[in-house]
Write a protein that holds these residues in place. Structure first.
Motif, PDB file in Angstrom:
ATOM      1  N   ASP A   1      17.966 -15.527   4.975  1.00  0.00           N
ATOM      2  CA  ASP A   1      18.618 -14.151   4.316  1.00  0.00           C
ATOM      3  C   ASP A   1      17.605 -13.179   4.073  1.00  0.00           C
ATOM      4  O   ASP A   1      18.184 -12.110   3.435  1.00  0.00           O
ATOM      5  CB  ASP A   1      19.299 -14.709   3.034  1.00  0.00           C
ATOM      6  N   SER A   2      16.441 -13.428   4.185  1.00  0.00           N
ATOM      7  CA  SER A   2      15.273 -12.358   3.822  1.00  0.00           C
ATOM      8  C   SER A   2      15.313 -11.236   4.580  1.00  0.00           C
ATOM      9  O   SER A   2      14.846 -10.221   4.369  1.00  0.00           O
ATOM     10  CB  SER A   2      14.028 -13.171   3.670  1.00  0.00           C
ATOM     11  N   GLN A   3      15.750 -11.514   6.060  1.00  0.00           N
ATOM     12  CA  GLN A   3      15.764 -10.401   6.759  1.00  0.00           C
ATOM     13  C   GLN A   3      16.805  -9.264   6.572  1.00  0.00           C
ATOM     14  O   GLN A   3      16.765  -8.244   6.693  1.00  0.00           O
ATOM     15  CB  GLN A   3      15.817 -10.951   8.363  1.00  0.00           C
ATOM     16  N   SER A   4      18.140  -9.883   6.285  1.00  0.00           N
ATOM     17  CA  SER A   4      19.069  -9.011   6.229  1.00  0.00           C
ATOM     18  C   SER A   4      19.936  -9.722   4.914  1.00  0.00           C
ATOM     19  O   SER A   4      21.107 -10.394   4.921  1.00  0.00           O
ATOM     20  CB  SER A   4      20.183  -9.182   7.155  1.00  0.00           C
ATOM     21  N   PRO A   5      19.530  -9.448   3.706  1.00  0.00           N
ATOM     22  CA  PRO A   5      20.334  -9.809   2.438  1.00  0.00           C
ATOM     23  C   PRO A   5      21.438  -9.260   2.315  1.00  0.00           C
ATOM     24  O   PRO A   5      21.995  -7.970   2.943  1.00  0.00           O
ATOM     25  CB  PRO A   5      19.278  -9.473   1.327  1.00  0.00           C
ATOM     26  N   VAL A   6      22.363  -9.847   1.703  1.00  0.00           N
ATOM     27  CA  VAL A   6      23.861  -9.511   1.516  1.00  0.00           C
ATOM     28  C   VAL A   6      23.870  -8.384   0.658  1.00  0.00           C
ATOM     29  O   VAL A   6      23.294  -8.332  -0.258  1.00  0.00           O
ATOM     30  CB  VAL A   6      24.759 -10.758   1.001  1.00  0.00           C
TER      31      VAL A   6
ATOM     32  N   ALA B   1      38.782 -15.102   7.573  1.00  0.00           N
ATOM     33  CA  ALA B   1      38.449 -15.137   6.176  1.00  0.00           C
ATOM     34  C   ALA B   1      37.323 -15.950   6.002  1.00  0.00           C
ATOM     35  O   ALA B   1      36.398 -15.716   5.163  1.00  0.00           O
ATOM     36  CB  ALA B   1      39.742 -15.336   5.334  1.00  0.00           C
ATOM     37  N   GLY B   2      37.289 -17.149   6.572  1.00  0.00           N
ATOM     38  CA  GLY B   2      35.993 -17.967   6.477  1.00  0.00           C
ATOM     39  C   GLY B   2      34.922 -17.464   7.114  1.00  0.00           C
ATOM     40  O   GLY B   2      33.775 -17.635   6.657  1.00  0.00           O
ATOM     41  N   VAL B   3      35.089 -16.671   8.291  1.00  0.00           N
ATOM     42  CA  VAL B   3      33.735 -16.197   8.718  1.00  0.00           C
ATOM     43  C   VAL B   3      33.119 -15.110   7.826  1.00  0.00           C
ATOM     44  O   VAL B   3      32.004 -14.903   7.575  1.00  0.00           O
ATOM     45  CB  VAL B   3      34.228 -15.334  10.304  1.00  0.00           C
ATOM     46  N   LEU B   4      33.909 -14.298   7.022  1.00  0.00           N
ATOM     47  CA  LEU B   4      33.698 -13.336   6.268  1.00  0.00           C
ATOM     48  C   LEU B   4      33.021 -13.933   4.969  1.00  0.00           C
ATOM     49  O   LEU B   4      32.079 -13.563   4.376  1.00  0.00           O
ATOM     50  CB  LEU B   4      34.963 -12.427   5.627  1.00  0.00           C
ATOM     51  N   LEU B   5      33.551 -15.327   4.558  1.00  0.00           N
ATOM     52  CA  LEU B   5      32.868 -16.056   3.503  1.00  0.00           C
ATOM     53  C   LEU B   5      31.297 -16.481   4.146  1.00  0.00           C
ATOM     54  O   LEU B   5      30.629 -16.239   3.092  1.00  0.00           O
ATOM     55  CB  LEU B   5      33.796 -17.214   3.305  1.00  0.00           C
ATOM     56  N   ILE B   6      31.379 -16.956   5.252  1.00  0.00           N
ATOM     57  CA  ILE B   6      30.093 -17.512   5.585  1.00  0.00           C
ATOM     58  C   ILE B   6      29.061 -16.413   5.636  1.00  0.00           C
ATOM     59  O   ILE B   6      27.831 -16.492   5.274  1.00  0.00           O
ATOM     60  CB  ILE B   6      30.189 -18.306   6.850  1.00  0.00           C
ATOM     61  N   LEU B   7      29.730 -15.159   6.353  1.00  0.00           N
ATOM     62  CA  LEU B   7      28.906 -14.064   6.294  1.00  0.00           C
ATOM     63  C   LEU B   7      28.163 -13.396   4.966  1.00  0.00           C
ATOM     64  O   LEU B   7      26.829 -12.978   4.765  1.00  0.00           O
ATOM     65  CB  LEU B   7      29.214 -12.870   7.187  1.00  0.00           C
ATOM     66  N   GLY B   8      29.078 -13.827   3.793  1.00  0.00           N
ATOM     67  CA  GLY B   8      28.585 -13.328   2.514  1.00  0.00           C
ATOM     68  C   GLY B   8      27.736 -14.271   1.927  1.00  0.00           C
ATOM     69  O   GLY B   8      27.003 -14.059   0.788  1.00  0.00           O
ATOM     70  N   GLY B   9      27.093 -15.562   2.615  1.00  0.00           N
ATOM     71  CA  GLY B   9      26.089 -16.491   2.126  1.00  0.00           C
ATOM     72  C   GLY B   9      26.761 -17.670   1.434  1.00  0.00           C
ATOM     73  O   GLY B   9      26.062 -18.165   0.794  1.00  0.00           O
TER      74      GLY B   9
END
Lengths: 102, 237
Positions: free
Chosen positions: B94-99, B142-150
């Motif tokens: 997550d350091s490269q592209s933080p939420v 919705a699950g993918v969005l959840l995972i993308l949010g960290g």
């Protein structure tokens, strides 16, 4: 040729284009995309085939088959992509090896 | 060098010729279809009242061709097993592209709405386009969005998720075999129970499909579920 036959013919052509791309490119991602284009061609042909009744009401059985097909295409693409990602992480290349190694 | 170019052209030319030889009979078959054909719609409409759904596509999917749908859910489960059998989920950096805060707020608004809309799709599938797969696809998104949010799953979710992944197939098979006890064939629903059974199957299938799509996106078993013994580095949220 009426519109339905044109759409069915376009579906067949998409299938042919996808098949050509599947054999022509070595990059695995392009091969996954080619298979997706082939499946889109088949779906287009099925949806057009559902439109052949004299009145305007569509035939529900090809529609159900396409729904099933879309879900299976998505899941097969997901599995293929996870394999490609693992291969790239393990070997660093996105093409299957050409060497005849034992 | 020149002979390699020539042999590449020969191979490409023969590939085009082979594909043309395959496609020409298919195109001729499409061309020679009669202009109009009734198809299977009259049969579907005739049997629609006993099918348990008032939308013809849902009736075909869940009743008339229910066996195909059963195999489709099994194929989805096999895909999730295959994707998870390749190893554990890769570490996200997550350091490269933080939420970003915009993404976080949008996800907080969108994810409950997506779950609600998935429930709507599931319910309305009996009388208009909708049903288990559409709702399951929305839940997967919705699950993918959840995972993308960290979001990372807690260790206590391990076995509930595993069981819910298989729940769709399990309910479908149990319903299909229990109607055999009532005197029918496999998956032959009695007409008065058909609507309830279809809704039951679709609810379990929606949950499973959403979880399967999210699980394949995660790409492997989350590390926190493997190192869940106390004393390991299992840090939960």
């Amino acid at each position: 040729m009426n519109l339905t036959q044109l759409y069915m013919f376009t579906g067949v052509m998409l299938f042919a284009l996808g098949l050509f791309a599947l054999f022509s490119y070595r990059h695995l991602l392009r091969q996954v995309l080619a298979v997706n284009v082939m499946s889109s061609g088949v779906f287009m042909m099925l949806i057009a085939a559902a439109n052949r009744a004299p009145d305007a009401s569509p035939d529900p059985v090809p529609h159900a088959m396409v729904l099933t097909g879309i879900v299976l295409a998505v899941s097969a693409t997901a599995l293929a992509l996870s394999l490609v990602v693992r291969l790239q992480a393990a070997t660093g290349s996105t093409q299957l090896s050409e060497e005849e190694s034992e | 060098m020149r002979s390699r170019d020539m042999s590449a052209n020969v191979i490409r030319g023969s590939l085009i010729a082979l594909i043309a030889a395959l496609i020409a009979p298919l195109a001729w078959a499409v061309w020679s279809l009669p202009e109009e054909g009734l198809g299977l719609r009259p049969k579907v409409v005739m049997n629609l009242p006993q099918s348990g759904a008032s939308h013809p596509v849902t009736a075909v999917l869940l009743n008339f061709r229910g066996y195909d749908t059963l195999l489709e859910i099994a194929a989805l489960l096999i895909v999730s097993v295959g994707a998870w059998s390749l190893g554990e989920a890769q570490e996200t950096d997550d350091s490269q592209s933080p939420v970003s805060p915009v993404q976080r707020l949008t996800s907080q608004v969108l994810i409950p709405l997506m779950i609600l809309t998935a429930g709507y799709f599931l319910w309305v599938g009996t009388k208009s386009p909708g049903g288990a797969f559409q709702a399951g696809a929305l839940l997967g998104a919705a699950g993918v969005l959840l995972i993308l949010g960290g979001w990372t799953p807690a260790p206590s979710l391990h076995w509930p998720v595993r069981i819910s992944l298989t729940l769709g197939l399990l309910v479908f098979v149990v319903v299909g075999t229990s109607v055999m006890a009532a005197g029918g064939y496999f998956l032959e629903y009695p007409a008065s129970w058909a609507g309830t059974l279809i809704l039951l199957i679709e609810t379990a299938a929606t949950l499973s499909i959403g979880l399967i799509l999210t699980a394949v996106y995660v790409g492997g078993q989350p590390r926190i579920w493997i190192d869940h013994l106390p004393g390991d580095k299992g840090e939960s949220l």
